[in-house]
Design an enzyme around this catalytic site. Structure first.
Site, mmCIF file in Angstrom:
data_model
loop_
_atom_site.group_PDB
_atom_site.id
_atom_site.type_symbol
_atom_site.label_atom_id
_atom_site.label_comp_id
_atom_site.label_asym_id
_atom_site.label_seq_id
_atom_site.Cartn_x
_atom_site.Cartn_y
_atom_site.Cartn_z
ATOM 1 N N CYS A 190 60.552 25.508 67.688
ATOM 2 C CA CYS A 190 61.865 24.878 67.497
ATOM 3 C C CYS A 190 62.726 25.782 66.614
ATOM 4 O O CYS A 190 63.927 25.964 66.838
ATOM 5 C CB CYS A 190 61.731 23.524 66.800
ATOM 6 S SG CYS A 190 60.557 22.385 67.540
ATOM 7 N N HIS A 194 66.670 27.019 65.984
ATOM 8 C CA HIS A 194 67.326 26.038 65.111
ATOM 9 C C HIS A 194 67.055 26.253 63.626
ATOM 10 O O HIS A 194 66.914 25.298 62.874
ATOM 11 C CB HIS A 194 66.915 24.617 65.522
ATOM 12 C CG HIS A 194 67.376 24.229 66.888
ATOM 13 N ND1 HIS A 194 68.697 23.996 67.187
ATOM 14 C CD2 HIS A 194 66.701 24.055 68.046
ATOM 15 C CE1 HIS A 194 68.812 23.678 68.473
ATOM 16 N NE2 HIS A 194 67.614 23.717 69.026
ATOM 17 N N ARG A 239 65.481 14.743 74.809
ATOM 18 C CA ARG A 239 65.940 15.989 74.169
ATOM 19 C C ARG A 239 64.741 16.870 73.798
ATOM 20 O O ARG A 239 64.725 18.079 74.035
ATOM 21 C CB ARG A 239 66.788 15.647 72.935
ATOM 22 C CG ARG A 239 67.332 16.832 72.149
ATOM 23 C CD ARG A 239 68.196 17.780 72.939
ATOM 24 N NE ARG A 239 67.439 18.888 73.488
ATOM 25 C CZ ARG A 239 67.936 19.891 74.218
ATOM 26 N NH1 ARG A 239 69.222 19.924 74.521
ATOM 27 N NH2 ARG A 239 67.169 20.835 74.678
ATOM 28 N N CYS A 243 63.607 20.454 75.145
ATOM 29 C CA CYS A 243 63.402 21.587 74.237
ATOM 30 C C CYS A 243 62.060 22.255 74.525
ATOM 31 O O CYS A 243 61.980 23.477 74.619
ATOM 32 C CB CYS A 243 63.443 21.128 72.777
ATOM 33 S SG CYS A 243 65.112 20.996 72.110
#
Lengths: 282, 203
Positions: A190, A194, A239, A243
């Protein structure tokens, strides 16, 4: 909020046109057009944020009907379901999810709790609703609609991550570990996308979710959302599924604990964010 | 690295740092969560998320490997780089553009047999005329021209694309060759996109 179907369809069509206009505009231009592109994207976003043009509210209405529908071997509605604030109490419940539930001795997000209530309270076989976990053309999703309805009852309230019970703390810590865990053929986590300010994939801006504050708040406070590009209301379950797809990881199990752990971690990053859902996004 | 070795690295860390142990969940707990979410995937898919020796260090240190760990990663990953037997590093820049522009492959939604791309534009500026590029990686516009099409620079770039961690330990960039995302010819074509004087990257 009720929204006439035709009105929503017309407005959705108008937004699609706006998107087409944006693409046409940004194609032939060069580097100085960067600013123009970003202004256009911002203008498009503002158009999308008008609640009266948001078909996501149709999902809220469907969810409201599903909440009150008697189903399962016990032929009862979900109105006795305890989402953490007491049986049937919806106001503010979503703002505190995921949280630990004594009756299940587990930390659950909205979807996990709904499935638990369907099974235990209604005696309802969840196989079909899990098969329809994500809506598609001609296939409604009870889970998306119910989550939209429940989340909307916390609109205007602030995200309040629950970090008192040992299992809630464990979830937050595991979620943080998973956020940074790299894998798949591309070695992505992730955090690959991010964990820095002001980065983009192509032209898509990437929220930095590695730090607490306004960006994480704005992100988490706007899910569930109506995705114009998918013509569907989507929740955080979708979501995170998407991802992991883009991270080149295996399919994550719907309503499983790693997804809840990540959600707890992200809610922690977003604490205090003012919920405005369903929102509307690209 | 197999799971036993993976766990023992963590165990060693925990013995060495009790303060860390209080804040961080046990590796066994993390693995149980991963299993609960990805445990139904096929063995082939699960193998993809079992961190190898280098990635294990990157995960534990959150990409801040120590100097000694970095040296070990570079040594290990460099040994995994296979250079073209014919000695030629540059292919066809037009085909290289197609590879750089293709973001498909490796996703669970891809149909079987999908040819993977490098998706370079997702993170890098390349052709300066292309407006839609990402910024996770540095701009590579004029890459070959700026390096005067130097032979050593070409070899370094091939190494970086084949296995980014052979150059930068715990780099965010995929190890395209070593992880078998791209084959040798695709990497040569991307190389040409970067180094051919006729490529739009160098115009």
């Amino acid at each position: 909020m009720k929204l006439p179907t035709i009105g929503a369809a017309v407005l959705a069509a108008a937004m699609t046109l706006a998107a087409g206009h944006l693409t046409a505009q940004s194609q032939p231009q060069q580097t100085p057009a960067q600013d123009d592109s970003e202004k256009e994207i911002e203008r498009y976003r503002q158009m999308l944020s008008d609640p009266f043009s948001n078909p996501g509210f149709l999902a809220v209405d469907r969810g409201e009907a599903l909440w009150a529908e008697k189903r399962g071997t016990k032929n009862v509605s979900l109105e006795g379901c305890d989402l953490g604030e007491g049986p049937g109490k919806l106001e503010g419940a979503f703002a505190k999810l995921p949280r630990w539930f004594a009756d299940a001795d587990r930390v659950m997000d909205t979807e996990q709790r709904l499935l638990w209530c369907m099974d235990k309270l209604q005696g309802f076989d969840t196989k079909d609703v899990v098969a329809r976990r994500f809506s598609g053309p001609g296939r409604a999703s009870d889970m998306e609609d119910l989550t939209a309805f429940i989340a909307n009852k916390s609109s205007g309230m602030k995200i309040e991550p629950q970090l008192k019970h040992a299992k809630e703390l464990e979830m937050a810590a595991i979620g943080e570990e998973l956020f940074y865990r790299r894998g798949g053929v591309m070695d992505f986590s992730c955090a690959t996308c991010h964990a820095e300010e002001g980065k983009r994939i192509r032209l898509q801006g990437l929220p930095n979710l590695s730090v607490q504050g306004a960006t994480a708040q704005a992100t988490m406070a706007s899910w569930p959302t109506y995705r114009v590009s998918q013509s569907a209301l989507r929740t955080m379950q979708h979501r995170l599924w998407d991802c992991y797809r883009q991270q080149r990881w295996p399919v994550p199990e719907y309503g499983s604990d790693s997804l809840t752990a990540l959600t707890v971690f992200l809610q922690k990053q977003a604490a205090g964010g003012e919920i405005a859902v369903p929102s509307i996004k690209r | 690295m197999n799971r036993t070795a993976f766990v023992s690295v963590f165990a060693a860390l925990l013995i060495g740092g009790p303060a860390l142990a209080q804040q961080k969940p046990s590796p066994a707990t993390v693995e149980a969560y991963v299993k609960s979410t990805f445990g139904k995937a096929s063995p082939e898919w699960q193998a993809r998320i079992a961190p190898d020796d280098s990635l294990t260090v990157c995960n534990v240190t959150r990409n801040n490997a120590s100097s000694a760990e970095s040296d070990a990663i570079i040594k290990r990953e460099l040994a995994r780089v296979a250079y073209p037997a014919d000695g030629k590093l540059l292919g066809d820049w037009k085909k290289g553009y197609a590879v750089a522009n293709n973001g498909r492959g490796g996703q669970f939604s891809d149909p079987p047999g999908t040819v993977a791309g490098g998706n370079c534009f997702a993170c890098h500026q390349l052709d300066p005329k292309e407006v839609s590029y990402g910024t996770l990686g540095p701009s590579l516009a004029a890459y070959g021209r700026d390096r005067k099409y130097d032979a050593d620079a070409m070899k370094d770039a091939y190494t970086k694309i084949y296995n980014s961690m052979a150059v930068v330990p715990c780099s965010n960039m995929p190890r395209f060759g070593s992880n078998k995302v791209l084959d040798e010819q695709q990497i040569k074509d991307v190389m040409a996109y970067l180094f051919d004087p006729e490529s739009p990257v160098n115009k």
